[in-house]
Design an enzyme around this catalytic site. Structure first.
Site, PDB file in Angstrom:
ATOM      1  CB  SER A  60      51.926 -26.792  10.389  1.00 54.61           C
ATOM      2  OG  SER A  60      52.524 -26.184  10.920  1.00 54.61           O
TER       3      SER A  60
HETATM    4  N1  SAH Z   1      52.287 -23.529  13.286  1.00 55.88           N
HETATM    5  C1  SAH Z   1      52.673 -23.137  12.767  1.00 55.88           C
HETATM    6  C2  SAH Z   1      53.829 -23.566  12.191  1.00 55.88           C
HETATM    7  C3  SAH Z   1      55.143 -22.567  11.325  1.00 55.88           C
HETATM    8  S1  SAH Z   1      56.378 -22.646  10.615  1.00 55.88           S
HETATM    9  C4  SAH Z   1      51.433 -22.772  10.866  1.00 55.88           C
HETATM   10  O1  SAH Z   1      50.868 -23.479  11.083  1.00 55.88           O
HETATM   11  O2  SAH Z   1      51.678 -22.011  10.644  1.00 55.88           O
HETATM   12  C5  SAH Z   1      57.568 -22.840  12.547  1.00 55.88           C
HETATM   13  C6  SAH Z   1      57.679 -21.263  12.877  1.00 55.88           C
HETATM   14  O3  SAH Z   1      58.381 -21.651  13.838  1.00 55.88           O
HETATM   15  C7  SAH Z   1      58.233 -20.689  11.813  1.00 55.88           C
HETATM   16  O4  SAH Z   1      57.026 -19.573  12.000  1.00 55.88           O
HETATM   17  C8  SAH Z   1      59.562 -19.981  12.633  1.00 55.88           C
HETATM   18  O5  SAH Z   1      60.352 -18.630  12.499  1.00 55.88           O
HETATM   19  C9  SAH Z   1      59.626 -20.670  14.007  1.00 55.88           C
HETATM   20  N2  SAH Z   1      60.469 -20.823  14.416  1.00 55.88           N
HETATM   21  C10 SAH Z   1      61.450 -21.383  14.316  1.00 55.88           C
HETATM   22  N3  SAH Z   1      62.533 -21.185  14.998  1.00 55.88           N
HETATM   23  C11 SAH Z   1      61.899 -20.730  16.183  1.00 55.88           C
HETATM   24  C12 SAH Z   1      62.511 -20.628  17.617  1.00 55.88           C
HETATM   25  N4  SAH Z   1      63.877 -20.298  17.940  1.00 55.88           N
HETATM   26  N5  SAH Z   1      61.371 -19.899  18.283  1.00 55.88           N
HETATM   27  C13 SAH Z   1      60.862 -19.881  18.207  1.00 55.88           C
HETATM   28  N6  SAH Z   1      60.013 -19.815  16.926  1.00 55.88           N
HETATM   29  C14 SAH Z   1      61.533 -20.376  16.330  1.00 55.88           C
END
Ligand code: SAH
Length: 210
Positions: A60
């Protein structure tokens, strides 16, 4: 380009963009964001942008992490927080410095494993990990003082509101092409919803990937 000085410059810029909570700013200064990225991207870690972390996902944007965290803490101290979308673990690290216990859910197994390694190396031990679909929250660990999602569902999953304590706060993006960032405050008399910004997050997908 991965020094404390570079990181401080990023945090100073966030402060100018309206991040005022001193605890949030201090956590952002402490967490080495470059350790959550592949070496090839480390030199860009302190730009205020989202960057790829593999599996079609992104770390993010720092402003997003700061804004969401600040909003969650506006309701008072947070003890137990549920995070949906562990991803790289960067947001998890910021939360771990600010609350008692973080429960983080990710649907892509290798991302969760890598985040866990990075966070353990930083000696952040107040974190529990789950590989599951965040649409369902984490019922066994509920209720939570705060819930945050970095993945955007098409509509608010009712489980998340159910797993929130009265007095608790939930922040997440909702929508697909057109997304808004929404804050929910749960009170005895009901749930107050506020639109906070227009945003672009990855979708909240169904099921898990191993
Ligand atoms: N805060 C994290 C954001 C990663 S992007 C960072 O800064 O690295 C969002 C993440 O949500 C991804 O890794 C994706 O795989 C996850 N995601 C998407 N759908 C999801 C779900 N249903 N349950 C859990 N995680 C999910």
């Amino acid at each position: 380009m991965t020094s404390q000085r570079t990181r401080n410059r990023m945090v100073d810029a966030l402060a100018e963009q309206g991040i005022q909570n001193p605890d949030v700013l201090s956590a952002l200064r402490q967490v080495p964001r470059h350790l959550f990225l592949d070496e090839a991207l480390a030199s860009r870690s302190y730009e205020n942008t989202a960057l790829p972390i593999g599996y079609g996902q992104t770390i993010s944007q720092p402003w997003v992490v700061a804004t969401m965290t600040q909003w969650l803490l506006q309701g008072g101290p947070v003890k137990r927080v549920l995070e949906i979308g562990t991803g790289s673990g960067y947001q998890t690290a910021i939360l771990a410095l600010l609350v008692d216990q973080v429960f983080t859910v990710e649907r892509i197994l290798p991302l969760s494993g890598k985040a866990r390694q990075t966070l353990s190396a930083l000696q952040l031990d107040n974190i529990e990990y789950s590989i599951s679909d965040g649409h369902w929250g984490w019922a066994d660990k509920a209720p939570f003082d705060a819930i945050i999602s970095a993945a955007s569902p098409n509509e608010l999953p009712t489980e998340l509101i159910e797993q929130l304590k009265v007095g608790g706060r939930l922040i997440l993006p909702i929508g697909s092409e057109q997304q808004g960032l929404y804050g929910y405050e749960k009170t005895l008399s009901g749930v107050k919803k506020t639109k906070l910004a227009d945003v672009l997050f990855v979708p909240m997908k169904q099921g898990v990937e191993v």
